[in-house]
Design an enzyme around this catalytic site. Structure first.
Site, PDB file in Angstrom:
ATOM      1  N   HIS A 161      39.805  42.111  40.610  1.00 13.68           N
ATOM      2  CA  HIS A 161      39.585  43.475  40.118  1.00 13.68           C
ATOM      3  C   HIS A 161      40.837  44.072  39.480  1.00 13.68           C
ATOM      4  O   HIS A 161      40.748  44.936  38.591  1.00 13.68           O
ATOM      5  CB  HIS A 161      39.106  44.366  41.274  1.00 13.68           C
ATOM      6  CG  HIS A 161      38.212  45.483  40.856  1.00 13.68           C
ATOM      7  ND1 HIS A 161      38.425  46.236  39.721  1.00 13.68           N
ATOM      8  CD2 HIS A 161      37.085  45.982  41.419  1.00 13.68           C
ATOM      9  CE1 HIS A 161      37.483  47.150  39.611  1.00 13.68           C
ATOM     10  NE2 HIS A 161      36.650  47.010  40.624  1.00 13.68           N
ATOM     11  N   SER A 273      23.267  62.968  28.239  1.00 10.21           N
ATOM     12  CA  SER A 273      23.362  61.587  27.767  1.00 10.21           C
ATOM     13  C   SER A 273      22.416  60.678  28.533  1.00 10.21           C
ATOM     14  O   SER A 273      21.933  61.017  29.628  1.00 10.21           O
ATOM     15  CB  SER A 273      24.799  61.074  27.944  1.00 10.21           C
ATOM     16  OG  SER A 273      25.121  60.974  29.327  1.00 10.21           O
ATOM     17  N   THR A 274      22.170  59.510  27.964  1.00  7.46           N
ATOM     18  CA  THR A 274      21.363  58.496  28.650  1.00  7.46           C
ATOM     19  C   THR A 274      22.031  58.097  29.959  1.00  7.46           C
ATOM     20  O   THR A 274      21.366  57.922  30.992  1.00  7.46           O
ATOM     21  CB  THR A 274      21.185  57.265  27.744  1.00  7.46           C
ATOM     22  OG1 THR A 274      20.434  57.647  26.587  1.00  7.46           O
ATOM     23  CG2 THR A 274      20.445  56.147  28.464  1.00  7.46           C
ATOM     24  N   ASP A 392      25.546  34.725  24.129  1.00  2.85           N
ATOM     25  CA  ASP A 392      24.776  33.516  23.796  1.00  2.85           C
ATOM     26  C   ASP A 392      25.745  32.357  23.526  1.00  2.85           C
ATOM     27  O   ASP A 392      26.512  32.391  22.574  1.00  2.85           O
ATOM     28  CB  ASP A 392      23.905  33.799  22.563  1.00  2.85           C
ATOM     29  CG  ASP A 392      23.026  32.625  22.172  1.00  2.85           C
ATOM     30  OD1 ASP A 392      23.169  31.537  22.748  1.00  2.85           O
ATOM     31  OD2 ASP A 392      22.205  32.808  21.247  1.00  2.85           O
TER      32      ASP A 392
END
Length: 449
Positions: A161, A273-274, A392
């Site tokens: 971390h 906000s979202t 990907d």
């Protein structure tokens, strides 16, 4: 408890950068804050239905070679944390010969079940690579690739971390995936596009008040005196043997309804906000599902500081660069019918405080970490902005991404949904009764808007 399916470690090896010179990386106060925190763990599940031999003959060599190429740009990741006796602060040090732990395994567990939206948390634990830490030194990252024959494979990454935050971690994964996907067309090239090239210069993080030294002294005294241990904590919460891992989704339609309801109910007409409606809704559902007995609770979320510092850092700054924002709320208010609105008001207030200075109260951050309050703590991990479902390696985007370290911290994870159409995925680990209660509250609440 569900029996773990047969699991076999095929190989334990290490992957070194193709080339590199000795590198020493100092830690900023952003890094030092997390010095002994439990590592961050994330699993990426990919479908792959070709033969086992093609995986070991093609996929695995490509993953290793592209990792070696990528590590040339991320030399500190192959190094180790050390705390020299003549240094006031720990450092990350890389010397040629250092390498990243890389485990290869094979599992007969159900790939489909592990990728489902509800799974026994313990079923995924064998897929998590172990990060080696001791009192004297600590690895920066560890990797594991697990094959599920004729079904798919999982790439697990465990990160220290104090080395870097979620944005940097996913940037590394994107760089590795980019290098792997380009192997066939340019096998010898190891260059990265500018947006994926890490910026390691720590001088851009200014610290005129000596906050880094303050944090180091706090760690030295914690369990001290002169406690230079680099061994990380195992967990912030006691792990539940019967924990379930659930994945829930807020669709763009759900988010729009939550925003509309919030606009009609909030007294202060702040920007909604979202992120804020997602956190507020999940928090309200969790409180109703768990029915905590404490009078107050704490909610903590992180804010990316890269663009908020004065002057701002490069967007590709690699390390920790987040600030925690804390909300203290009365439990009974969040248990009420409009607990969502109460939670949202607190989150909006915290976001407004960020506008006044993202580093306000920085000198107290370390005491918040070391002196855990008795109030129940909720927190978040990840971000939809990381775009984890875009990673990907050449065999398609992930079928599932899981932040397994939240099982140890009690946080809930956030990411974009797999379709990346504006929806949000929420991951959390709860015992079975709590998960059933949360699921019911989550679904019924959305139906009421």
């Amino acid at each position: 408890m569900t029996q773990t399916a047969p699991f076999n470690v095929v190989q334990v090896c290490s992957v070194a950068p193709l080339q590199g010179t000795p590198t020493s990386l100092p830690l900023t106060f952003f890094d030092l804050l997390w010095l002994r925190f439990p590592p961050v763990e994330r699993l990426f599940f990919y479908e792959y239905q070709n033969s086992t031999s093609s995986f070991f003959d093609s996929v695995l060599p490509n993953l290793k070679h592209s990792l070696s190429q990528t590590l040339q740009h991320f030399l500190p990741l192959a190094g180790n944390f050390t705390w020299p006796h003549d240094s006031a602060k720990p450092i990350i040090q890389y010397v040629p010969g250092d390498a990243v732990s890389f485990t290869v395994a094979e599992s007969n567990a159900s790939f489909t079940h592990l990728c489902s939206d509800l799974c026994e948390a313990a079923q995924r634990y064998p897929l998590i690579p172990h990060l080696t830490t001791s009192h004297e030194q600590a690895s920066v990252i560890a990797l594991q690739v697990t094959l599920f024959p004729n079904s798919g494979f999982c790439i697990g990454i465990t990160t220290h971390h104090a080395a870097f935050d979620g944005k940097s971690s996913t940037s590394f994964m994107k760089s590795w995936a980019y290098a792997c996907s380009k192997l066939e067309e340019s096998p010898s090239s190891s260059s990265l596009p500018e947006k994926l090239t890490p910026f390691f210069d720590r001088s851009v993080i200014r610290d005129p008040a000596g906050i880094g030294e303050l944090y180091s002294e706090a760690w030295l005294k914690h369990g001290g005196p002169n406690n230079r241990s680099l061994k990380v904590w195992d967990s912030l919460n006691a792990l539940q043997t019967d924990a379930m891992k659930g994945l829930f989704e807020l669709t763009p339609s759900h988010i729009q309804k939550l925003k509309q309801y919030a606009h009609s109910m909030l007294k202060k007409k702040d920007h909604i906000s979202t992120f804020s409606v997602t956190c507020a809704y999940v928090l309200a559902c969790l409180i109703k599902a768990q029915q905590p007995k404490c009078n107050r609770l704490v909610f903590i979320f992180s804010v990316d500081c890269r663009s908020r510092l004065d002057p701002p850092t490069q967007p590709t700054y690699f390390g920790n660069c987040v600030a925690g924002q804390k909300i203290v709320a009365e439990t009974k208010k969040l248990l009420e019918k409009d607990g969502f609105i109460s939670a949202l008001e607190g989150i909006n207030e915290a976001l407004n405080r960020v506008k006044d200075g993202v580093l306000n109260g920085i000198e107290t951050w370390i005491s918040t970490i070391l002196n855990v309050p008795e109030d129940k703590i909720y927190s978040t991990a990840g971000s939809p902005r990381f775009e984890v479902y875009s990673i990907d390696f050449g065999w398609g985007k992930p079928k599932k991404v899981d932040v397994t370290s939240i099982d140890k911290t009690g946080a809930f994870s956030l990411s974009e949904n797999r379709n990346n159409d504006g929806g949000i995925e929420i991951g959390l680990a709860l015992n079975k009764p709590e998960m059933e209660a949360f699921s019911a509250v989550f679904v019924q609440g959305l139906e009421s808007f």
